[in-house]
Design an enzyme around this catalytic site. Structure first.
Site, mmCIF file in Angstrom:
data_model
loop_
_atom_site.group_PDB
_atom_site.id
_atom_site.type_symbol
_atom_site.label_atom_id
_atom_site.label_comp_id
_atom_site.label_asym_id
_atom_site.label_seq_id
_atom_site.Cartn_x
_atom_site.Cartn_y
_atom_site.Cartn_z
ATOM 1 N N CYS A 318 0.796 -1.232 0.000
ATOM 2 C CA CYS A 318 0.000 0.000 0.000
ATOM 3 C C CYS A 318 0.831 1.285 0.000
ATOM 4 O O CYS A 318 0.563 2.175 -0.806
ATOM 5 C CB CYS A 318 -0.987 0.045 1.158
ATOM 6 S SG CYS A 318 -1.240 -1.475 2.041
ATOM 7 N N ARG A 347 6.662 -11.423 5.279
ATOM 8 C CA ARG A 347 6.149 -11.421 6.651
ATOM 9 C C ARG A 347 6.885 -12.481 7.437
ATOM 10 O O ARG A 347 7.253 -13.525 6.891
ATOM 11 C CB ARG A 347 4.647 -11.763 6.661
ATOM 12 C CG ARG A 347 3.820 -10.951 5.665
ATOM 13 C CD ARG A 347 2.988 -9.886 6.335
ATOM 14 N NE ARG A 347 2.345 -9.050 5.316
ATOM 15 C CZ ARG A 347 1.081 -9.188 4.917
ATOM 16 N NH1 ARG A 347 0.333 -10.134 5.451
ATOM 17 N NH2 ARG A 347 0.582 -8.397 4.002
ATOM 18 N N GLN A 365 1.205 -10.934 -3.667
ATOM 19 C CA GLN A 365 -0.237 -10.686 -3.606
ATOM 20 C C GLN A 365 -0.760 -10.243 -4.965
ATOM 21 O O GLN A 365 -0.057 -9.562 -5.713
ATOM 22 C CB GLN A 365 -0.529 -9.562 -2.606
ATOM 23 C CG GLN A 365 -0.218 -9.915 -1.175
ATOM 24 C CD GLN A 365 -0.501 -8.743 -0.251
ATOM 25 O OE1 GLN A 365 -0.077 -7.622 -0.519
ATOM 26 N NE2 GLN A 365 -1.214 -8.995 0.822
ATOM 27 N N ASP A 367 -2.385 -7.796 -5.739
ATOM 28 C CA ASP A 367 -2.767 -6.611 -4.993
ATOM 29 C C ASP A 367 -3.234 -5.479 -5.897
ATOM 30 O O ASP A 367 -2.831 -5.393 -7.051
ATOM 31 C CB ASP A 367 -1.550 -6.134 -4.187
ATOM 32 C CG ASP A 367 -1.954 -5.488 -2.866
ATOM 33 O OD1 ASP A 367 -3.172 -5.387 -2.597
ATOM 34 O OD2 ASP A 367 -1.050 -5.094 -2.112
ATOM 35 N N HIS A 369 -4.756 -1.129 -5.291
ATOM 36 C CA HIS A 369 -5.303 -0.072 -4.437
ATOM 37 C C HIS A 369 -6.097 0.882 -5.299
ATOM 38 O O HIS A 369 -5.617 1.320 -6.346
ATOM 39 C CB HIS A 369 -4.175 0.623 -3.683
ATOM 40 C CG HIS A 369 -3.514 -0.301 -2.704
ATOM 41 N ND1 HIS A 369 -2.399 -1.030 -3.008
ATOM 42 C CD2 HIS A 369 -3.888 -0.670 -1.443
ATOM 43 C CE1 HIS A 369 -2.076 -1.799 -1.968
ATOM 44 N NE2 HIS A 369 -2.965 -1.610 -1.009
ATOM 45 N N LYS A 452 -14.734 -4.537 5.718
ATOM 46 C CA LYS A 452 -14.080 -5.376 4.708
ATOM 47 C C LYS A 452 -14.911 -6.603 4.341
ATOM 48 O O LYS A 452 -15.845 -6.982 5.055
ATOM 49 C CB LYS A 452 -12.697 -5.810 5.187
ATOM 50 C CG LYS A 452 -12.756 -6.667 6.432
ATOM 51 C CD LYS A 452 -11.387 -7.246 6.764
ATOM 52 C CE LYS A 452 -11.493 -8.080 8.034
ATOM 53 N NZ LYS A 452 -10.326 -8.862 8.321
ATOM 54 N N HIS A 498 -8.302 -1.397 -0.533
ATOM 55 C CA HIS A 498 -7.246 -2.399 -0.738
ATOM 56 C C HIS A 498 -7.960 -3.646 -1.214
ATOM 57 O O HIS A 498 -8.964 -4.037 -0.616
ATOM 58 C CB HIS A 498 -6.550 -2.803 0.562
ATOM 59 C CG HIS A 498 -6.064 -1.696 1.414
ATOM 60 N ND1 HIS A 498 -4.734 -1.409 1.563
ATOM 61 C CD2 HIS A 498 -6.716 -0.817 2.200
ATOM 62 C CE1 HIS A 498 -4.589 -0.410 2.403
ATOM 63 N NE2 HIS A 498 -5.776 -0.039 2.803
HETATM 64 ZN ZN LIG Z 1 -3.077 -2.452 0.829
#
Ligand SMILES: [Zn+2]
Ligand SMILES: [Zn+2]
Length: 624
Positions: A318, A347, A365, A367, A369, A452, A498
């Protein structure tokens, strides 16, 4: 046992847990009939059945299981009553001293040492009780089923070693796992499902099919995608990317590290240090501290409080995406801005939790945004859900549910205006309803910065896989001072969404390996066709066919060994190759190929060109 349950919590067992815990007592009774010296420690129900920890001279192996199970069935047949009895602390201790607790009779010189310790752990004033079935008496708060006859549908599963209450200093115990069900049918179903899960285990298939490798020297939880696994991932990413392009996403690339200040601003550092790889200090900081003979604590504290600078392996994508958004001025007319990246994050998972592709320390990910106005949240979330629906249905995963996590209106821990929350929650609910799938609302489960949506997919054998999320965020745009110019010519703070609906490529691929049992649909298969010449005589024709397939964009290989055709077919099947093209003298002469499918057997001989146009259509439509 710092997390010792209260008596009330212990007694809140489901019927199945009660049955399974009772089966642990039956197992202990059976073990004592066979090995009277056994010293029992602790035997709770668990998700998949039950276990009991104990210590004795004989080392249990799977060869003993049948004998123990037979004794357990005998005890079930004897239909012993489970009898509860409250006892005083002194009586409990005396019984343990005599070896009677966790035994079939008094055992002079062999006191129940774990039970003695457990008695000491019971707080003053809490009731102490035991349960008796037949000759067996155990220290136990219960609850139990009425009679041992209920415990007849049992199966011993595995044996391992354990430490008394997890404490290494107290010596090693044996832990015997079993399971129990209300009926024979349910037990058999469970065992069949376990067999099926074993057959599909992505760790084993990943190795056998050459998809990925985890190497101790590279590091635990760090997945190496081998060429075949990489082809699967690429096909999957191409598919997702195609859909993202249709939805107006912009692809970006960002580096794997960022400065600590970036994560201090986002709030990821130093607060979530436990789940991150340690920070990387600036070189001059390290040299200066070394000169000063400073301690590690000086370094760690200085990095945490901001006196020293450094970098972090990114735990999230992010902040990088936020900085891309912030690098240009925005008007409400440019919104939404949708930035997508297959972004790799790191992680720190505890080493004990790592295994295969599902628990890892580095993962990519899917991912993105989205930066939008408050009014655009509903449409954007609906777009995210459409994508999930498209991807899952293409993969034949039509059984999934959604969890909608909302705020607890009574709590004041949430950031953002109450009006915006109401709007976002309504938007998420509306979006979920358009999906037409089962969903649950969980009050108080939202993050402090926004509501979420989570996805849980059921695979072909009925197991749940938690995938990724779509998350609304009112917090980060404020922390980073993001703004856009609204229709009123005033600056406004955008809302951020996200979304990483499939979680990570590693986890999702692990799920796909198990879901398909390694038999990927043709469009995903790393090797789509294998050409099998029957003998050396047709090698050249086979070679030409393979070249033609490759030119047409098909992932093709050829078996050049001198093995018999039957062996070649067997191997191709084992490798889960969707199509085998057998080329013998007759096919070579006629310009045809004898087509075999890994599941459908012999499909007959057709001209090579026809096969190519068929398979191209199959790949293009991404059919299952
Ligand atoms: Zn994010
Ligand atoms: Zn019990």
């Amino acid at each position: 046992m710092n997390d010792r349950k209260t008596l009330d919590q212990r007694q809140q067992m489901t019927d199945l847990e009660r049955l399974r815990h009772s089966s642990a007592h039956v197992m202990a009774t059976a073990i004592l009939r066979l090995w009277p010296d056994a010293q029992f420690a602790y035997g709770p129900p668990i998700d998949t059945g039950f276990y009991y920890d104990f210590q004795m001279a004989h080392r249990i192996t799977p060869d003993d299981f049948e004998k123990i199970e037979a004794e357990m069935r005998k005890i079930a047949k004897e239909n012993q009553k489970f009898e509860y009895q409250a006892i005083s602390r002194d009586d409990a201790k005396a019984m343990a001293q005599s070896g009677r607790l966790g035994g079939l009779s008094e055992r002079p010189g062999n006191p129940s040492r774990y039970k003695l310790d457990l008695i000491d752990k019971i707080p003053e004033g809490e009731e102490i009780s035991c349960f008796k079935n037949g000759e067996f008496i155990d220290l136990c708060a219960g609850p139990h089923v009425g009679y041992t006859s209920k415990c007849k549908n049992i199966k011993l599963m595995s044996v391992s070693s354990s430490f008394y209450l997890g404490d290494e200093s107290k010596g090693q115990l044996q832990r015997l796992y079993g399971t129990a069900f209300e009926s024979k049918e349910l037990l058999e179903q469970h065992l069949a499902r376990l067999d099926e899960a074993k057959k599909r285990d992505h760790r084993r298939l990943g190795r056998e099919l050459g998809l990925f490798h985890i190497d101790e020297m590279v590091g635990q939880g760090l997945v190496l995608w081998k060429p075949k696994g990489a082809l699967v991932r690429r096909a999957l990413q191409d598919f997702i990317t195609e859909e993202l392009d249709k939805q107006g996403y912009s692809q970006v690339f960002t580096p794997h590290i960022g400065k600590l200040d970036l994560y201090r601003t986002s709030g990821h550092f130093p607060y979530y240090q436990e789940s991150q790889f340690p920070a990387i200090a600036e070189r001059d900081v390290l040299e200066k501290l070394a000169d000063e003979d400073a301690t590690c604590a000086t370094l760690i504290n200085g990095l945490a409080d901001g006196s020293y600078d450094g970098y972090l392996l990114k735990p999230m994508n992010c902040p990088h995406h936020i900085k891309i958004f912030a690098s240009d001025p925005h008007s409400y007319r440019d919104l939404p801005v949708r930035l997508a990246e297959f972004g790799t994050v790191y992680r720190w998972e505890q080493s004990g939790e790592l295994g295969g592709m599902t628990r890892v320390r580095g993962f990519t990910q899917d991912d993105a945004h989205l930066f939008c106005t408050p009014d655009q949240v509903a449409a954007e979330v609906t777009g995210c859900l459409d994508l999930v629906k498209k991807v899952l249905s293409t993969l034949g995963m039509n059984d999934y549910r959604v969890r909608l996590s909302l705020r607890d209106p009574a709590s004041d821990k949430y950031v953002g205006s109450s009006e915006n929350w109401d709007k976002a929650e309504a938007a998420l609910r509306e979006a979920v309803q358009t999906l037409g799938v089962e969903y649950t609302e969980e009050i108080g489960e939202a993050a402090f910065y926004g509501p979420k949506i989570d996805f849980v997919v059921k695979d072909v054998i009925g197991r749940d896989w938690q995938l990724g999320t779509v998350q609304v965020d009112y917090n980060l745009p404020v922390r980073f001072g993001l703004s856009y110019v609204g229709a009123d010519n005033q600056p406004h703070v955008p809302v951020m969404i996200h979304r990483a609906p499939f979680g990570s490529m590693e986890r999702f691929t692990g799920l796909l390996i198990e879901h398909f049992e390694g038999k990927f649909p043709t469009w995903l298969a790393p090797e789509q066709v294998r050409v099998l010449p029957i003998s050396e005589k047709t090698l050249d024709v086979a070679e030409a066919a393979a070249t033609k397939l490759a030119d047409a964009g098909v992932r093709v290989t050829m078996d050049r060994t001198s093995d018999k055709i039957g062996a070649k077919i067997r191997l191709a099947r084992l490798d889960r190759v969707p199509y085998m093209l057998v080329i013998g003298a007759r096919e070579a002469e006629e310009g045809t190929v004898a087509v075999r499918h890994r599941d459908k057997d012999d499909l007959g001989a057709i001209p090579l060109d026809e096969f190519i146009s068929n398979i191209k259509a199959e790949i293009k439509s991404r059919s299952l």
